[in-house]
Write a protein that holds these residues in place. Structure first.
Motif, PDB file in Angstrom:
ATOM      1  N   ARG A  98       0.937  -1.138   0.138  1.00  0.00           N
ATOM      2  CA  ARG A  98       0.004  -0.127  -0.250  1.00  0.00           C
ATOM      3  C   ARG A  98       0.791   1.274   0.040  1.00  0.00           C
ATOM      4  N   GLU A  99       0.103   2.746  -0.577  1.00  0.00           N
ATOM      5  CA  GLU A  99       0.982   3.514  -0.468  1.00  0.00           C
ATOM      6  C   GLU A  99       1.633   4.228   0.649  1.00  0.00           C
ATOM      7  N   GLN A 100       0.424   4.123   1.806  1.00  0.00           N
ATOM      8  CA  GLN A 100       0.449   4.779   2.824  1.00  0.00           C
ATOM      9  C   GLN A 100       2.226   3.980   3.730  1.00  0.00           C
ATOM     10  N   ASP A 101       1.421   2.349   3.292  1.00  0.00           N
ATOM     11  CA  ASP A 101       2.857   1.854   4.200  1.00  0.00           C
ATOM     12  C   ASP A 101       4.448   1.912   3.611  1.00  0.00           C
ATOM     13  N   ALA A 102       4.342   2.592   2.408  1.00  0.00           N
ATOM     14  CA  ALA A 102       5.307   2.488   1.710  1.00  0.00           C
ATOM     15  C   ALA A 102       6.225   4.219   2.376  1.00  0.00           C
ATOM     16  N   ALA A 103       4.971   5.059   2.202  1.00  0.00           N
ATOM     17  CA  ALA A 103       5.185   6.528   2.713  1.00  0.00           C
ATOM     18  C   ALA A 103       6.120   5.849   3.973  1.00  0.00           C
ATOM     19  N   LEU A 104       5.382   5.088   4.546  1.00  0.00           N
ATOM     20  CA  LEU A 104       5.448   5.472   6.636  1.00  0.00           C
ATOM     21  C   LEU A 104       7.156   5.147   6.971  1.00  0.00           C
ATOM     22  N   HIS A 105       7.691   3.758   5.920  1.00  0.00           N
ATOM     23  CA  HIS A 105       8.955   2.956   6.307  1.00  0.00           C
ATOM     24  C   HIS A 105      10.269   3.621   6.557  1.00  0.00           C
ATOM     25  N   GLU A 106      10.741   3.118   7.293  1.00  0.00           N
ATOM     26  CA  GLU A 106      12.175   3.617   7.703  1.00  0.00           C
ATOM     27  C   GLU A 106      12.790   2.122   7.921  1.00  0.00           C
ATOM     28  N   THR A 107      14.663   2.753   7.597  1.00  0.00           N
ATOM     29  CA  THR A 107      15.159   1.972   7.447  1.00  0.00           C
ATOM     30  C   THR A 107      15.060   1.547   8.814  1.00  0.00           C
ATOM     31  N   HIS A 108      15.477  -0.379   8.845  1.00  0.00           N
ATOM     32  CA  HIS A 108      15.552  -0.788   9.798  1.00  0.00           C
ATOM     33  C   HIS A 108      16.537  -1.883   9.348  1.00  0.00           C
ATOM     34  N   SER A 109      17.006  -3.266  10.687  1.00  0.00           N
ATOM     35  CA  SER A 109      17.345  -3.851  10.913  1.00  0.00           C
ATOM     36  C   SER A 109      16.189  -5.117  11.732  1.00  0.00           C
ATOM     37  N   LEU A 110      16.661  -6.261  10.973  1.00  0.00           N
ATOM     38  CA  LEU A 110      15.628  -7.413  10.943  1.00  0.00           C
ATOM     39  C   LEU A 110      16.480  -8.798  10.899  1.00  0.00           C
ATOM     40  N   LYS A 111      16.617  -8.622  12.397  1.00  0.00           N
ATOM     41  CA  LYS A 111      16.846 -10.258  12.940  1.00  0.00           C
ATOM     42  C   LYS A 111      15.977 -11.265  12.810  1.00  0.00           C
ATOM     43  N   TRP A 112      16.961 -12.796  12.789  1.00  0.00           N
ATOM     44  CA  TRP A 112      16.232 -13.834  12.634  1.00  0.00           C
ATOM     45  C   TRP A 112      17.164 -15.141  12.843  1.00  0.00           C
ATOM     46  N   GLN A 113      16.930 -16.196  13.309  1.00  0.00           N
ATOM     47  CA  GLN A 113      17.857 -17.472  14.260  1.00  0.00           C
ATOM     48  C   GLN A 113      17.107 -18.331  12.791  1.00  0.00           C
ATOM     49  N   TYR A 114      18.290 -19.448  12.782  1.00  0.00           N
ATOM     50  CA  TYR A 114      17.450 -20.441  11.759  1.00  0.00           C
ATOM     51  C   TYR A 114      18.561 -21.786  12.635  1.00  0.00           C
ATOM     52  N   ASN A 115      18.548 -23.156  12.859  1.00  0.00           N
ATOM     53  CA  ASN A 115      19.015 -23.857  14.003  1.00  0.00           C
ATOM     54  C   ASN A 115      20.150 -22.910  14.718  1.00  0.00           C
ATOM     55  N   LYS A 116      20.484 -22.026  15.325  1.00  0.00           N
ATOM     56  CA  LYS A 116      20.631 -21.485  17.031  1.00  0.00           C
ATOM     57  C   LYS A 116      21.511 -20.579  16.591  1.00  0.00           C
ATOM     58  N   LYS A 117      21.538 -20.707  14.897  1.00  0.00           N
ATOM     59  CA  LYS A 117      22.656 -18.964  14.212  1.00  0.00           C
ATOM     60  C   LYS A 117      21.439 -18.259  14.215  1.00  0.00           C
ATOM     61  N   SER A 118      22.214 -17.072  14.660  1.00  0.00           N
ATOM     62  CA  SER A 118      21.453 -15.668  14.540  1.00  0.00           C
ATOM     63  C   SER A 118      22.762 -14.810  13.322  1.00  0.00           C
ATOM     64  N   PHE A 119      21.596 -13.961  12.860  1.00  0.00           N
ATOM     65  CA  PHE A 119      21.862 -13.373  11.826  1.00  0.00           C
ATOM     66  C   PHE A 119      20.841 -11.745  11.549  1.00  0.00           C
ATOM     67  N   THR A 120      21.107 -10.856  10.922  1.00  0.00           N
ATOM     68  CA  THR A 120      20.725  -9.397  10.932  1.00  0.00           C
ATOM     69  C   THR A 120      21.075  -9.042   9.407  1.00  0.00           C
ATOM     70  N   ILE A 121      19.663  -8.286   8.996  1.00  0.00           N
ATOM     71  CA  ILE A 121      19.676  -7.497   7.459  1.00  0.00           C
ATOM     72  C   ILE A 121      18.719  -6.391   7.283  1.00  0.00           C
ATOM     73  N   THR A 122      19.307  -5.701   6.798  1.00  0.00           N
ATOM     74  CA  THR A 122      18.849  -4.349   7.182  1.00  0.00           C
ATOM     75  C   THR A 122      18.022  -4.164   6.131  1.00  0.00           C
ATOM     76  N   CYS A 123      16.978  -3.585   6.047  1.00  0.00           N
ATOM     77  CA  CYS A 123      15.581  -3.252   5.006  1.00  0.00           C
ATOM     78  C   CYS A 123      15.680  -1.808   5.003  1.00  0.00           C
ATOM     79  N   ASN A 124      15.253  -1.232   4.090  1.00  0.00           N
ATOM     80  CA  ASN A 124      14.815   0.327   3.313  1.00  0.00           C
ATOM     81  C   ASN A 124      14.031   0.317   3.317  1.00  0.00           C
ATOM     82  N   ASN A 125      12.816  -0.638   2.558  1.00  0.00           N
ATOM     83  CA  ASN A 125      11.965  -0.376   1.958  1.00  0.00           C
ATOM     84  C   ASN A 125      10.798  -1.227   2.413  1.00  0.00           C
TER      85      ASN A 125
END
Length: 478
Positions: free
Chosen positions: A20-47
């Protein structure tokens, strides 16, 4: 479950809808943390996009996905979210990834044909989003609700659904894509696990944020007709999101593509196998008998109207002035209210495994009278099987009172049919336990209904606390 199976290189992409256009306009750059088989990772999202779309930018995730020819499940705070769950709703949380046996993939959405594929849409809901939770366990009279039952086997008993305030609950659940079509084809609703309050599919999303529900079947008929001001459907019956040039999010369920028939589709169009498609118009079951019955009733009504004496304006005015005000004064007398409060002690709420099913009252000794359609939700007349967790509660007057109640030990009488005259017989007499003090039976207070006076109905409407509804019986003109 949380996502459709991964699409491979060289194959058609999984159908998606845009942000949605409203969601895209309000989005801010942030980090997304995730894990698989007890291994942790981080990725940055900007849209603005779905969680899985963000994960696909991770080299580690791509390696993991290639090794798993199964269905991806994304866990947030112990609950499964959809693959197109907005990434901006994940705040300071670590997502857990797991893979389960894939369910049958839903049929892909067909693109719109013709030049009118962007028809005028109705009013959009607001951009304010809420998240509510849904139990994967079946509710009352619902055997199976999830497309992929493997999720519950992995001890993930709740899913999280996101929605926009002002849109219909049905639309949010269809967009989520993880429920079977039977949920929308039957008259199902959401039942709040904490309060037992019912939210219908046609209700608008409002204050549902953070609440947990389960699917329950209101009755065995089909869902009620759509409201004329529906927020969820376009002129062609397709469920369409707001579009912009941002990254796309997740899949729409297959039922969304077949919710109704496009009026621009010609009838009897030839199929690929050379056969003609069947006509969309079919005869309603028992329609001829229904027409005969309605015609007979209409003639009776016209005959009665012709013989009825039409009251004058003064008679109507006197009726409103004298009858209504007189009954209103009667209902407000203190002695009347005391009597009503005393009688209300014998009214109870009937529950099955903690879920509200209806109202009843103590008739005599330890026997409670309720409706047959209420009792059939925990009692099988053919097998005489009675649910061991059926109870009645006489003191449920606020949500703070959640006592154990009296157990239903036996259904001694039951009817939920129409007799030869067409009159509905809908009652059930139940024997309850005597391990707690019971109120007085109401059989001794029975009296003939007055022709014209005030009357009060006491019960638990819609699974709510005990309530009194003052009404009036008005003598008609003949």
């Amino acid at each position: 479950m949380a996502a459709l199976p991964q699409s491979q290189e060289g194959t058609d992409p999984v159908p998606r809808h845009r942000v949605r256009e409203q969601d895209a306009a309000l989005h801010e750059t942030h980090s997304l943390k995730w894990q698989y088989n007890k291994k942790s990772f981080t990725i940055t999202c900007n849209n603005a996009r779905g969680v899985e779309s963000v994960l696909k930018e991770s080299f580690e995730f791509k390696n993991i996905a290639e090794k798993n020819n199964k269905e991806l499940v994304i866990i947030r705070s112990g609950r499964a979210i959809s693959s197109h769950f907005p990434c901006s709703l994940v705040k300071n949380e670590r997502l857990t990834l797991m893979y389960i046996k894939a369910a049958a993939a839903p049929a892909p959405m067909q693109p719109h044909s013709g030049s009118d594929h962007r028809q005028k849409k109705k009013k959009r809901p607001s951009s304010e989003r809420v998240m509510f939770h849904l139990s994967t366990k079946e509710g009352a009279c619902v055997k199976k609700i999830m497309r992929n039952p493997e999720l519950e086997k992995c001890n993930v008993l709740t899913i999280t659904v996101y929605a926009y305030k002002g849109e219909k609950v049905k639309y949010a659940l269809k967009r989520d894509g993880r429920l079977l079509d039977i949920v929308f084809e039957k008259n199902c609703a959401l039942s709040n696990i904490d309060t037992n309050e019912t939210t219908e599919m046609s209700d608008l999303v409002h204050d549902h944020d953070g609440q947990t529900f389960m699917i329950k079947l209101l009755d065995k008929g089909g869902p009620p007709g759509s409201q004329p001001d529906s927020l969820e459907e376009t002129c062609t019956g397709k469920i369409e999101p707001t579009t912009c040039d941002s990254e796309e999010i997740g899949p729409l369920p297959p039922s969304a593509t077949t919710e109704s028939v496009n009026v621009n589709t010609p009838k009897n169009e030839a199929q690929p196998d050379g056969k003609k498609a069947p006509d969309m118009l079919t005869e309603i079951l028992h329609s001829e008998q229904i027409q005969i019955s309605l015609s007979a009733e209409f003639k009776k009504m016209l005959k009665g109207m012709n013989n009825q004496k039409v009251p004058s304006f003064s008679q109507v005015r006197n009726l409103l002035h004298v009858k209504y005000s007189k009954n209103d004064e009667t209902c407000r007398e203190v002695r009347t209210m005391k009597t009503l409060m005393d009688l209300s002690n014998s009214v109870c709420q009937v529950r099955n495994d903690g879920r509200a099913e209806g109202s009843g009252f103590l008739l005599f000794d330890n026997f409670v009278l309720t409706n047959g359609h209420v009792a059939e939700r925990f009692y099988n007349e053919n097998t005489q099987h009675l649910s061991p967790v059926a109870t009645v509660h006489f003191s449920f007057e606020s949500f703070d009172q959640m006592g154990a109640g009296a157990a239903v030990e036996e259904v001694v009488g039951f009817e939920n049919v129409c007799d030869e005259s067409g009159q509905k017989q809908d009652w059930a007499l139940m024997r309850i336990g005597t391990d707690q003090e019971l109120p007085h039976g109401l059989l001794t207070r029975w009296a003939v209904r007055p022709k014209c006076s005030g009357i009060s109905m006491i019960g638990h409407p819609n699974g709510n606390v005990k309530m009194i509804d003052p009404c009036h019986i008005i003598l008609g003109y003949t």
